[in-house]
Design a protein around this motif. Structure first.
Motif, mmCIF file in Angstrom:
data_model
loop_
_atom_site.group_PDB
_atom_site.id
_atom_site.type_symbol
_atom_site.label_atom_id
_atom_site.label_comp_id
_atom_site.label_asym_id
_atom_site.label_seq_id
_atom_site.Cartn_x
_atom_site.Cartn_y
_atom_site.Cartn_z
ATOM 1 N N ALA A 50 19.626 -8.441 78.157
ATOM 2 C CA ALA A 50 19.497 -9.336 79.316
ATOM 3 C C ALA A 50 20.773 -9.387 80.153
ATOM 4 O O ALA A 50 21.349 -10.455 80.401
ATOM 5 N N PRO A 51 21.254 -8.246 80.661
ATOM 6 C CA PRO A 51 22.470 -8.226 81.480
ATOM 7 C C PRO A 51 22.257 -8.871 82.842
ATOM 8 O O PRO A 51 21.141 -8.876 83.367
ATOM 9 N N THR A 52 23.347 -9.358 83.414
ATOM 10 C CA THR A 52 23.282 -9.922 84.762
ATOM 11 C C THR A 52 23.851 -8.968 85.810
ATOM 12 O O THR A 52 23.579 -9.114 86.999
ATOM 13 N N ARG A 53 24.668 -7.986 85.386
ATOM 14 C CA ARG A 53 25.193 -6.945 86.288
ATOM 15 C C ARG A 53 24.996 -5.595 85.623
ATOM 16 O O ARG A 53 25.433 -5.371 84.496
ATOM 17 N N VAL A 54 24.356 -4.682 86.356
ATOM 18 C CA VAL A 54 23.999 -3.367 85.800
ATOM 19 C C VAL A 54 24.462 -2.283 86.766
ATOM 20 O O VAL A 54 24.275 -2.395 87.981
ATOM 21 N N LEU A 55 25.052 -1.220 86.211
ATOM 22 C CA LEU A 55 25.490 -0.085 87.007
ATOM 23 C C LEU A 55 24.718 1.159 86.591
ATOM 24 O O LEU A 55 24.668 1.502 85.404
ATOM 25 N N ASP A 56 24.124 1.851 87.560
ATOM 26 C CA ASP A 56 23.468 3.131 87.308
ATOM 27 C C ASP A 56 24.351 4.227 87.882
ATOM 28 O O ASP A 56 24.498 4.339 89.102
ATOM 29 N N VAL A 57 24.952 5.025 86.999
ATOM 30 C CA VAL A 57 25.891 6.076 87.396
ATOM 31 C C VAL A 57 25.134 7.367 87.670
ATOM 32 O O VAL A 57 24.123 7.654 87.026
ATOM 33 N N PRO A 114 36.648 -2.841 88.862
ATOM 34 C CA PRO A 114 37.632 -3.343 87.891
ATOM 35 C C PRO A 114 37.125 -3.215 86.461
ATOM 36 O O PRO A 114 35.931 -2.987 86.212
ATOM 37 N N ASP A 115 38.029 -3.373 85.519
ATOM 38 C CA ASP A 115 37.657 -3.390 84.107
ATOM 39 C C ASP A 115 36.628 -4.487 83.849
ATOM 40 O O ASP A 115 36.642 -5.538 84.516
ATOM 41 N N ALA A 116 35.757 -4.263 82.886
ATOM 42 C CA ALA A 116 34.791 -5.266 82.420
ATOM 43 C C ALA A 116 33.949 -5.841 83.564
ATOM 44 O O ALA A 116 33.755 -7.050 83.670
ATOM 45 N N SER A 117 33.427 -4.953 84.419
ATOM 46 C CA SER A 117 32.645 -5.394 85.584
ATOM 47 C C SER A 117 31.150 -5.502 85.318
ATOM 48 O O SER A 117 30.451 -6.210 86.047
ATOM 49 N N PHE A 118 30.646 -4.792 84.299
ATOM 50 C CA PHE A 118 29.199 -4.712 84.090
ATOM 51 C C PHE A 118 28.842 -4.963 82.629
ATOM 52 O O PHE A 118 29.576 -4.594 81.726
ATOM 53 N N GLU A 119 27.666 -5.542 82.447
ATOM 54 C CA GLU A 119 27.169 -5.790 81.089
ATOM 55 C C GLU A 119 26.272 -4.659 80.599
ATOM 56 O O GLU A 119 25.997 -4.550 79.395
ATOM 57 N N ALA A 120 25.817 -3.827 81.516
ATOM 58 C CA ALA A 120 25.016 -2.661 81.137
ATOM 59 C C ALA A 120 25.288 -1.538 82.128
ATOM 60 O O ALA A 120 25.576 -1.775 83.307
ATOM 61 N N LEU A 121 25.189 -0.309 81.632
ATOM 62 C CA LEU A 121 25.447 0.880 82.435
ATOM 63 C C LEU A 121 24.477 1.967 81.988
ATOM 64 O O LEU A 121 24.229 2.131 80.793
ATOM 65 N N PRO A 146 33.043 -6.585 77.047
ATOM 66 C CA PRO A 146 32.835 -6.598 75.597
ATOM 67 C C PRO A 146 31.400 -7.026 75.287
ATOM 68 O O PRO A 146 30.884 -7.978 75.868
ATOM 69 N N GLY A 147 30.745 -6.284 74.404
ATOM 70 C CA GLY A 147 29.330 -6.519 74.132
ATOM 71 C C GLY A 147 28.400 -5.805 75.089
ATOM 72 O O GLY A 147 27.177 -5.881 74.936
ATOM 73 N N GLY A 148 28.981 -5.080 76.068
ATOM 74 C CA GLY A 148 28.168 -4.357 77.044
ATOM 75 C C GLY A 148 27.550 -3.112 76.448
ATOM 76 O O GLY A 148 27.927 -2.646 75.372
ATOM 77 N N ARG A 149 26.596 -2.550 77.171
ATOM 78 C CA ARG A 149 25.822 -1.422 76.653
ATOM 79 C C ARG A 149 25.761 -0.276 77.653
ATOM 80 O O ARG A 149 25.465 -0.484 78.838
ATOM 81 N N ALA A 150 26.011 0.947 77.169
ATOM 82 C CA ALA A 150 25.834 2.167 77.958
ATOM 83 C C ALA A 150 24.623 2.928 77.424
ATOM 84 O O ALA A 150 24.493 3.111 76.210
#
Length: 236
Positions: A50-57, A114-121, A146-150
């Motif tokens: 349940a991330p609130t910020r997600v990055l699709d690379v 910046p560092d630690a910007s996303f909870e999922a990638l 921390p606790g984020g997911r790639a």
């Protein structure tokens, strides 16, 4: 995508820019529509915490980014790619679907966050184009909380056995011809099977992700034609 200053990156950038107008059609035709199911698996895994910020690379034309926004509308979703024509198509699709996803032009090996910007990638079928896999994984780790997911969705080298032989035949002989006919850029679809053949085997990529600091699990999809890797960044 690869560091935009390297010759490989410049060649890949030009190639994907040239095939952008037909990219979505080719994905569906060449995978017989299975690529959409694979992306659904990746999206589900990425959104599981349940991330609130997600990055699709290496977002390309934005299919995975848009799918994640549709599945989790409350999340902020950003797509990153260095091929401007791909991003133009992604923005058009987002407008048509009325999905507020932000698409940014940038380098996956030196991301403008910046560092630690996303909870999922996530990255779907773009990681193998990176000029430096280890550097890419370090960037993933850096921008995750921390606790984020790639989640990495990729084509591993063809599996062994009858399925693998049939897949290799299709990938090396049939796909380049169809892709070249539809796109007018046969060299792009000769590059695809070559890049898959050079890609690390699943256990090797999992080891690289562990080396970068992730807790890793992976599963093969459709008999090993594709694979999805999940890397969780520890809290400490």
């Amino acid at each position: 995508m690869p560091n935009s200053e390297t010759p490989k990156a410049q060649a890949v950038q030009q190639m994907f820019s040239e095939i952008a107008p037909r990219y979505d059609l080719l994905n569906r035709v060449l995978s017989l529509g299975v690529d959409q199911r694979w992306r659904s698996v990746a999206a589900t895994l990425a959104l599981e915490p349940a991330p609130t910020r997600v990055l699709d690379v290496a977002t390309g034309t934005g299919d995975l980014a848009l799918l994640m926004k549709r599945l989790r509308p409350e999340a902020e979703v950003i797509g990153l790619d260095f091929a401007a024509p791909m991003l133009e198509r992604a923005r058009e699709k987002a407008a048509q679907l009325e999905l507020p996803v932000t698409f940014i032009e940038g380098d996956a090996l030196a991301m403008p966050f910046p560092d630690a910007s996303f909870e999922a990638l996530t990255v779907a079928f773009g990681f193998r184009n990176f000029a430096d896999y280890a550097q890419g994984l370090e960037e993933f780790y850096r921008v995750l909380t921390p606790g984020g997911r790639a989640v990495i969705l990729e084509f591993p080298p063809p599996p062994a056995g009858l399925l693998g032989r049939g897949y290799r035949l299709y990938f090396e002989r049939v796909l380049p011809r169809i892709g070249g006919l539809i796109s007018g850029k046969p060299e792009a679809y000769r590059y695809l099977p070559a890049s898959v053949a050079r890609f690390p085997k699943p256990e090797a990529l999992a080891a690289m992700m562990r080396e970068a600091g992730f807790r890793v699990r992976y599963r093969l999809l459709t008999g090993g034609i594709a694979a999805v890797f999940v890397g969780d960044k520890p809290y400490a």
